[in-house]
Design an enzyme around this catalytic site. Structure first.
Site, mmCIF file in Angstrom:
data_model
loop_
_atom_site.group_PDB
_atom_site.id
_atom_site.type_symbol
_atom_site.label_atom_id
_atom_site.label_comp_id
_atom_site.label_asym_id
_atom_site.label_seq_id
_atom_site.Cartn_x
_atom_site.Cartn_y
_atom_site.Cartn_z
ATOM 1 C CB THR A 92 -0.905 0.025 1.243
ATOM 2 O OG1 THR A 92 -1.645 -1.192 1.292
ATOM 3 C CG2 THR A 92 -1.865 1.202 1.186
ATOM 4 C CE LYS A 167 -4.823 -1.269 1.536
ATOM 5 N NZ LYS A 167 -4.900 -2.635 1.994
ATOM 6 C CE LYS A 235 2.686 1.265 4.643
ATOM 7 N NZ LYS A 235 1.601 0.875 3.758
HETATM 8 P P1 NAP Z 1 5.430 -6.752 7.151
HETATM 9 O O1 NAP Z 1 4.952 -7.963 7.871
HETATM 10 O O2 NAP Z 1 6.059 -5.649 7.908
HETATM 11 O O3 NAP Z 1 6.416 -7.259 6.002
HETATM 12 C C1 NAP Z 1 7.085 -6.432 5.104
HETATM 13 C C2 NAP Z 1 8.169 -7.292 4.468
HETATM 14 O O4 NAP Z 1 8.774 -6.576 3.413
HETATM 15 C C3 NAP Z 1 9.267 -7.663 5.480
HETATM 16 O O5 NAP Z 1 9.596 -9.029 5.331
HETATM 17 C C4 NAP Z 1 10.403 -6.734 5.068
HETATM 18 O O6 NAP Z 1 11.690 -7.250 5.348
HETATM 19 C C5 NAP Z 1 10.192 -6.652 3.569
HETATM 20 N N1 NAP Z 1 10.776 -5.431 3.022
HETATM 21 C C6 NAP Z 1 10.557 -4.157 3.436
HETATM 22 N N2 NAP Z 1 11.268 -3.320 2.692
HETATM 23 C C7 NAP Z 1 11.950 -4.049 1.798
HETATM 24 C C8 NAP Z 1 12.841 -3.740 0.754
HETATM 25 N N3 NAP Z 1 13.201 -2.475 0.497
HETATM 26 N N4 NAP Z 1 13.338 -4.743 0.010
HETATM 27 C C9 NAP Z 1 12.989 -6.031 0.255
HETATM 28 N N5 NAP Z 1 12.145 -6.400 1.241
HETATM 29 C C10 NAP Z 1 11.631 -5.413 1.988
HETATM 30 O O7 NAP Z 1 4.243 -6.081 6.321
HETATM 31 P P2 NAP Z 1 2.926 -6.765 5.720
HETATM 32 O O8 NAP Z 1 1.868 -6.743 6.754
HETATM 33 O O9 NAP Z 1 3.275 -8.015 5.019
HETATM 34 O O10 NAP Z 1 2.517 -5.626 4.661
HETATM 35 C C11 NAP Z 1 3.212 -5.449 3.442
HETATM 36 C C12 NAP Z 1 2.509 -4.370 2.646
HETATM 37 O O11 NAP Z 1 1.162 -4.770 2.403
HETATM 38 C C13 NAP Z 1 2.440 -3.011 3.357
HETATM 39 O O12 NAP Z 1 2.528 -1.968 2.424
HETATM 40 C C14 NAP Z 1 1.070 -3.054 4.027
HETATM 41 O O13 NAP Z 1 0.565 -1.750 4.257
HETATM 42 C C15 NAP Z 1 0.271 -3.817 2.994
HETATM 43 N N6 NAP Z 1 -0.893 -4.562 3.513
HETATM 44 C C16 NAP Z 1 -0.843 -5.240 4.697
HETATM 45 C C17 NAP Z 1 -1.968 -5.926 5.155
HETATM 46 C C18 NAP Z 1 -1.978 -6.689 6.469
HETATM 47 O O14 NAP Z 1 -3.078 -7.033 6.941
HETATM 48 N N7 NAP Z 1 -0.834 -7.010 7.064
HETATM 49 C C19 NAP Z 1 -3.124 -5.941 4.373
HETATM 50 C C20 NAP Z 1 -3.141 -5.279 3.155
HETATM 51 C C21 NAP Z 1 -2.019 -4.587 2.738
HETATM 52 P P3 NAP Z 1 12.331 -7.297 6.828
HETATM 53 O O15 NAP Z 1 12.202 -8.722 7.231
HETATM 54 O O16 NAP Z 1 13.733 -6.840 6.651
HETATM 55 O O17 NAP Z 1 11.523 -6.348 7.696
#
Ligand code: NAP
Length: 284
Positions: A92, A167, A235
């Site tokens: 997102t 979104k 964010k």
């Molecule tokens: P998360 O659990 O914090 O995971 C993010 C992942 O991306 C981590 O493994 C992180 O690595 C990796 N990452 C971050 N920056 C990176 C980069 N520059 N290069 C390579 N890998 C990178 O987040 P999430 O909940 O999966 O969410 C991911 C995205 O989807 C976000 O934008 C969030 O807003 C969106 N989203 C989330 C949900 C939800 O319910 N969780 C639902 C819809 C959308 P590290 O291991 O180093 O931290």
């Protein structure tokens, strides 16, 4: 289709597993390399240590944290992917970031779909996400079989940026629902109502919703395992507030949620699930 996936967090890791189950996943990458190595070893795919490891991919899926992470990966992938490859971003981020990514990749003959998702970690695990897409019908048709691995619904919302715009609307609703459910359940607690009777009663009527259903019981146990991190919603709210101001529409719900999630994140709850909002709602 050879698919690579970057970002093995709460959402990306289960997406990668679905792609693998359908025989499409070739390579995974993540900022902390250990996660990529671990999953790659478990699934028998490659762990990327640099962008060039995605050179043989027809599709690279991104599901990283924030705007800068998307742009960093796009900049690294643009010179290495082949002409005709496609990048689909499930993170997102802002509409501006989607436009910038699409423009940079188009200069190399690579397609880009902004394709944020809704449905939470449960939706990712169950393969039931709603995917809102900005880009061309042709690019979506090319990669639809991959997105189908974890989607209940895929909707082309319009040109580049329309996925992230959709979104943003989604997140206004999410923020308002979080505010209402956490405030209501904090009141219910204080009134001494039995949650075992209250939750299913609310869920069966007009107040029923995804957040109440999935997070109601856990927040009343003070269990805030993400889920969706407070820092990620913050964010999103910053992005959405800017869009509402530019559009000249009300931002009352967004402003309230932004203040609450700023306070929660500053108090050290950034990595907690967004249902940690009930902590703030328990006191005036
Ligand atoms: P998360 O659990 O914090 O995971 C993010 C992942 O991306 C981590 O493994 C992180 O690595 C990796 N990452 C971050 N920056 C990176 C980069 N520059 N290069 C390579 N890998 C990178 O987040 P999430 O909940 O999966 O969410 C991911 C995205 O989807 C976000 O934008 C969030 O807003 C969106 N989203 C989330 C949900 C939800 O319910 N969780 C639902 C819809 C959308 P590290 O291991 O180093 O931290």
């Amino acid at each position: 289709m050879n698919v690579g996936l970057i970002g093995l967090g709460a959402m990306g890791e289960p997406m990668a597993r679905h792609l693998h189950r359908h025989g499409l996943l070739r390579v995974v990458g993540n900022r902390s390399h250990g996660k990529a190595e671990q999953l790659a070893a478990a699934l028998g795919v490659r762990a990327a240590s640099e962008a060039a490891d995605f050179a043989d991919c027809d599709l690279v899926v991104l599901c990283v944290s924030a705007d800068a992470d998307v742009l960093q990966n796009v900049a690294a992938l643009a010179p290495v992917l082949r002409v005709g490859a496609i990048v689909a971003d499930h993170s997102t981020v802002s509409v501006d970031t989607a436009h910038a990514a699409a423009e940079q990749l188009a200069a190399h003959g690579i397609g880009f779909l902004d394709a944020p998702v809704s449905g939470g970690v449960e939706g990712a695990r169950n393969g039931k996400l709603s995917v809102m897409v900005g880009g061309t019908q042709a690019d979506l048709d090319t990669v639809r079989a991959a997105l189908d691995c974890y989607a209940a619904r895929i909707t082309l919302m319009g040109d580049s940026g329309a996925g992230q715009a959709s979104k943003a609307v989604n997140q206004v609703l999410v923020a308002g629902i979080n505010e209402a459910v956490c405030e209501g359940l904090a009141l219910g607690e204080r009134l001494g109502l039995d949650p075992e009777r209250l939750l299913p009663t609310l869920a069966a009527g007009a107040a029923g919703n995804w957040f109440l259903d999935k997070r109601g019981a856990s927040m009343l146990r003070d269990a805030f395992v993400p889920g969706f991190k407070c820092a990620h919603l913050l964010k999103d709210l910053r992005i959405v507030q800017g869009m509402a101001h530019a559009a000249g529409t009300s931002s009352a719900v967004i402003d309230l949620a932004l203040a609450d999630y700023t306070a929660l994140t500053e108090a050290g709850h950034g990595d907690a699930d967004t249902s940690a909002l009930i902590v703030r709602k328990r006191r005036r």
